[in-house]
Design a protein around this motif. Structure first.
Motif, PDB file in Angstrom:
ATOM      1  N   GLY A   8       0.588  -1.204   0.000  1.00  0.00           N
ATOM      2  CA  GLY A   8       0.000   0.000   0.000  1.00  0.00           C
ATOM      3  C   GLY A   8       0.652   1.334   0.000  1.00  0.00           C
ATOM      4  O   GLY A   8       0.886   1.849  -1.051  1.00  0.00           O
ATOM      5  N   ALA A   9       0.960   1.695   1.328  1.00  0.00           N
ATOM      6  CA  ALA A   9       1.458   3.073   1.368  1.00  0.00           C
ATOM      7  C   ALA A   9       2.965   3.080   1.257  1.00  0.00           C
ATOM      8  O   ALA A   9       3.620   2.061   1.341  1.00  0.00           O
ATOM      9  N   SER A  10       3.526   4.250   1.090  1.00  0.00           N
ATOM     10  CA  SER A  10       4.970   4.380   0.989  1.00  0.00           C
ATOM     11  C   SER A  10       5.552   4.596   2.372  1.00  0.00           C
ATOM     12  O   SER A  10       5.113   5.441   3.130  1.00  0.00           O
ATOM     13  N   PHE A  11       6.579   3.784   2.705  1.00  0.00           N
ATOM     14  CA  PHE A  11       7.260   3.927   3.991  1.00  0.00           C
ATOM     15  C   PHE A  11       8.742   4.054   3.703  1.00  0.00           C
ATOM     16  O   PHE A  11       9.425   3.061   3.478  1.00  0.00           O
ATOM     17  N   GLY A  12       9.268   5.237   3.727  1.00  0.00           N
ATOM     18  CA  GLY A  12      10.690   5.417   3.476  1.00  0.00           C
ATOM     19  C   GLY A  12      11.000   5.238   2.000  1.00  0.00           C
ATOM     20  O   GLY A  12      10.127   5.130   1.160  1.00  0.00           O
ATOM     21  N   LEU A 203       3.665 -11.537   2.441  1.00  0.00           N
ATOM     22  CA  LEU A 203       2.597 -10.547   2.293  1.00  0.00           C
ATOM     23  C   LEU A 203       3.128  -9.129   2.499  1.00  0.00           C
ATOM     24  O   LEU A 203       2.774  -8.200   1.753  1.00  0.00           O
ATOM     25  N   ALA A 204       4.002  -8.961   3.510  1.00  0.00           N
ATOM     26  CA  ALA A 204       4.584  -7.640   3.753  1.00  0.00           C
ATOM     27  C   ALA A 204       5.403  -7.181   2.555  1.00  0.00           C
ATOM     28  O   ALA A 204       5.346  -6.009   2.154  1.00  0.00           O
ATOM     29  N   GLY A 205       6.168  -8.096   1.963  1.00  0.00           N
ATOM     30  CA  GLY A 205       6.951  -7.744   0.785  1.00  0.00           C
ATOM     31  C   GLY A 205       6.074  -7.304  -0.367  1.00  0.00           C
ATOM     32  O   GLY A 205       6.395  -6.348  -1.089  1.00  0.00           O
ATOM     33  N   TRP A 206       4.935  -7.962  -0.533  1.00  0.00           N
ATOM     34  CA  TRP A 206       3.997  -7.620  -1.606  1.00  0.00           C
ATOM     35  C   TRP A 206       3.334  -6.263  -1.350  1.00  0.00           C
ATOM     36  O   TRP A 206       3.302  -5.393  -2.220  1.00  0.00           O
ATOM     37  N   VAL A 207       2.824  -6.097  -0.140  1.00  0.00           N
ATOM     38  CA  VAL A 207       2.110  -4.863   0.197  1.00  0.00           C
ATOM     39  C   VAL A 207       3.031  -3.649   0.102  1.00  0.00           C
ATOM     40  O   VAL A 207       2.667  -2.607  -0.461  1.00  0.00           O
ATOM     41  N   LEU A 208       4.231  -3.767   0.634  1.00  0.00           N
ATOM     42  CA  LEU A 208       5.128  -2.610   0.723  1.00  0.00           C
ATOM     43  C   LEU A 208       5.894  -2.346  -0.569  1.00  0.00           C
ATOM     44  O   LEU A 208       6.666  -1.393  -0.628  1.00  0.00           O
ATOM     45  N   SER A 209       5.691  -3.190  -1.579  1.00  0.00           N
ATOM     46  CA  SER A 209       6.286  -2.915  -2.889  1.00  0.00           C
ATOM     47  C   SER A 209       5.231  -2.352  -3.855  1.00  0.00           C
ATOM     48  O   SER A 209       5.483  -2.240  -5.048  1.00  0.00           O
ATOM     49  N   ALA A 210       4.052  -2.013  -3.317  1.00  0.00           N
ATOM     50  CA  ALA A 210       2.952  -1.552  -4.170  1.00  0.00           C
ATOM     51  C   ALA A 210       3.337  -0.316  -4.972  1.00  0.00           C
ATOM     52  O   ALA A 210       2.984  -0.195  -6.153  1.00  0.00           O
ATOM     53  N   ASP A 211       4.051   0.615  -4.362  1.00  0.00           N
ATOM     54  CA  ASP A 211       4.436   1.838  -5.077  1.00  0.00           C
ATOM     55  C   ASP A 211       5.309   1.516  -6.282  1.00  0.00           C
ATOM     56  O   ASP A 211       5.128   2.072  -7.364  1.00  0.00           O
ATOM     57  N   GLU A 212       6.278   0.601  -6.075  1.00  0.00           N
ATOM     58  CA  GLU A 212       7.165   0.235  -7.172  1.00  0.00           C
ATOM     59  C   GLU A 212       6.402  -0.467  -8.289  1.00  0.00           C
ATOM     60  O   GLU A 212       6.656  -0.229  -9.476  1.00  0.00           O
TER      61      GLU A 212
END
Length: 228
Positions: A8-12, A203-212
């Motif tokens: 989802g969102a961008s973190f760093g 799942l965390a890897g998938w969610v946090l790569s959404a921006d890319e």
């Protein structure tokens, strides 16, 4: 670890991978992970003091707050279980992978690392609560270890980030054998925590790569189609 018989969102800025990071990033990551592991030692010390008169083999005073599968009263263990350990040996065994993997996770950004850890924490806890053995109590940060492991291995592939892919491959070489821990083996070990921690990491890897992924799709859509 299962105390009763036995985690989802961008973190760093994730686009740069590990690569060349500023000294401040390394320092923040080191302080963050040493602070977390240090807190685990403080908690285990408190548990040791509170449990000094308990009979040998008994569950520690604080360990009783771990995950009790399918017990409503054990739901709060989802929050506490990764902070508790079934003795010093259990904590010692988790310490080195926690330090190494946690440092690498936080090096990609403190906010992103915390977000990944939160996803892993919840998925591992809920999965263990749903599937753990009846009458058992599950504690230990190994669920987080397994989540961080799979997160580091897969996030680069999701983001198509060369630096992160290289880091993931190195982690796979050194720690990949740990993944056998997601299979049932020793009844004293919470393989459920390991399994769902690993699922949470993916799942965390998938969610946090959404921006890319969105950025790649945008570039692909906007690319001119060659004509003859």
């Amino acid at each position: 670890m299962s105390v009763s018989g036995g985690v989802g969102a961008s973190f760093g800025n994730a686009s740069s991978g590990i690569g060349v990071r500023s000294p401040g990033s390394w320092i923040r990551a080191a302080i963050g992970i040493f602070g977390f592991v240090g807190a685990l030692y403080v908690i285990e010390g408190v548990d040791t003091v509170l449990s000094y008169d308990s009979p040998p083999g008994a569950v520690g005073e604080l360990d009783a707050a771990g995950i009790e599968p399918r017990e409503v009263s054990g739901l709060d263990g989802i929050l506490w279980a990764p902070l508790l350990h079934g003795g010093w040996d259990h904590l010692f065994a988790n310490s080195l992978p926690l330090l190494v993997l946690g440092f690498l996770v936080l090096l990609s950004g403190i906010g992103r690392g915390i977000a990944a850890t939160a996803i892993i924490w919840v998925i591992a806890g809920v999965g263990t609560w749903l599937t753990g053995s009846t009458g058992s109590v599950h504690v230990g940060a190994s669920s987080i270890v397994f989540g961080w492991l799979t997160y580091l291995i897969c996030r680069g592939w999701f983001a198509r980030n060369v630096g992160q892919i290289v880091v993931g491959l190195v982690i796979l070489v050194f720690y990949g054998s740990m993944l056998w821990g997601v299979l049932p083996s020793d009844p004293r070990i919470s393989w459920q925590g390991h399994l769902f921690g690993a699922v949470g990491g993916v799942l965390a890897g998938w969610v946090l790569s959404a921006d890319e992924r969105r950025r790649r799709r945008g570039v692909s859509v906007g690319r001119a189609v060659p004509t003859r």
